[in-house]
Design a protein around this motif. Structure first.
Motif, short mmCIF file in Angstrom:
data_model
loop_
_atom_site.label_atom_id
_atom_site.label_comp_id
_atom_site.label_asym_id
_atom_site.label_seq_id
_atom_site.Cartn_x
_atom_site.Cartn_y
_atom_site.Cartn_z
N GLU A 166 -0.64 -13.18 12.81
CA GLU A 166 0.26 -14.05 12.04
C GLU A 166 -0.41 -14.66 10.82
N THR B 71 -1.27 -8.88 11.67
CA THR B 71 0.17 -9.08 11.58
C THR B 71 0.38 -10.21 10.58
N LYS C 1 2.65 -13.31 8.94
CA LYS C 1 3.70 -14.29 9.25
C LYS C 1 4.93 -14.00 8.41
N LYS D 81 4.90 -5.84 7.76
CA LYS D 81 4.62 -6.91 8.72
C LYS D 81 3.33 -6.65 9.50
N SER E 111 7.87 -3.14 17.28
CA SER E 111 8.16 -4.55 17.52
C SER E 111 7.03 -5.20 18.30
N LYS E 112 6.52 -4.48 19.30
CA LYS E 112 5.41 -5.02 20.08
C LYS E 112 4.18 -5.25 19.21
N ALA F 89 4.38 -8.32 17.28
CA ALA F 89 4.37 -9.55 18.09
C ALA F 89 3.07 -9.73 18.87
N THR G 278 -0.38 -10.89 20.26
CA THR G 278 -0.97 -12.23 20.22
C THR G 278 -2.49 -12.23 20.40
#
Lengths: 94, 149
Positions: free
Chosen positions: B11, B79, B81, B99, B130-131, B134, B136
């Motif tokens: 992010e 990734t 933000k 992204k 998508s994974k 996202a 983390t």
């Protein structure tokens, strides 16, 4: 045997992946014996594009050779793979 | 290939393609995985041969350059933000909202074919894209890369 050229910007990462994908596809379709794959960068090949029967590219090519080139981006994004391979197959069978 | 924790940014709050490339490039340079000038070389290559891919539902970019700028093959990951614009690979002038960025520092790409194939495999499935967006943690990223062959 048909000569298939795979080109990308610098002949590094992208064309390596595309080559792997094409090899898998040739194998699945029993076409390995019909095609010899070459991998290179666009700047090295512009002037001898006619030496190849099929050209797959993941990079923009000059207008004068545009008609000779099949867009290989679908192999990276997964979008439009089937129509792309249909074009390749048509060239192999030609 | 495992992606090192130090080479993973989650992010990232950054507002341009240039900043993303400089950020990831500096991480690679800190550990001497790449040579001085790697970032400049990637930026220059990006101008001529852009690497934005119009994957669904988010765009992914795979900036890279010649192997002679690399000391040790590594992949840096980020990734973002807020998406930044990259030019689309193989298109003229088309911009893509990116992204997810995989900066490939590859000495001999053929030796990393298995990893590259796995990555591209992930790009082709909207669910795994998508994974990726996202993710983390570095651990989660490596699990994802290694599970989906």
């Amino acid at each position: 045997m048909k000569k298939l050229l795979i080109i990308c910007g610098t002949g590094i990462a992208t064309s390596t992946v595309v080559k792997g994908k094409v090899e898998e596809w040739l194998k699945e379709n029993n076409l390995t014996q019909d095609v010899k794959i070459y991998q290179s960068k666009v700047s090295d090949e512009i002037n001898r594009i006619d030496e190849y029967d099929i050209v797959l590219s993941t990079t923009l090519v000059p207008d004068n050779i545009k008609d000779r080139v099949i867009d290989g981006i679908p192999l990276l994004t997964g979008i439009g793979i089937d129509p792309m391979f249909e074009k390749v197959l048509a060239e192999i069978k030609r | 290939m495992e992606i090192e924790k130090e080479l993973v940014a989650i992010e990232l709050e950054i507002d341009s393609k240039e900043s993303v490339l400089a950020f990831l490039g500096s991480r690679l340079l800190e550990k001497a995985y790449v040579k001085e000038g790697f970032v400049e070389s990637v930026l220059k290559r990006e101008e001529t041969f852009p690497t934005g891919l119009p994957t669904i539902p988010f765009g992914i970019a795979i900036p890279h350059t010649d192997g002679d700028m690399v000391n040790e093959s590594k992949i840096a990951f980020a990734t973002l933000k807020n998406p930044v614009k990259f030019l689309a690979m193989g298109q003229s002038g088309e911009l893509i909202d990116i992204k997810v960025v995989f900066m490939l520092a590859l000495k001999e790409p053929a030796a990393q074919l298995a990893t590259l194939q796995k990555l591209v495999g992930l790009f082709q499935n909207p669910e795994t894209v998508s994974k990726l967006a996202a993710i983390t943690s570095a651990e989660e990223l490596n699990d994802l890369i290694n599970i989906k062959a």
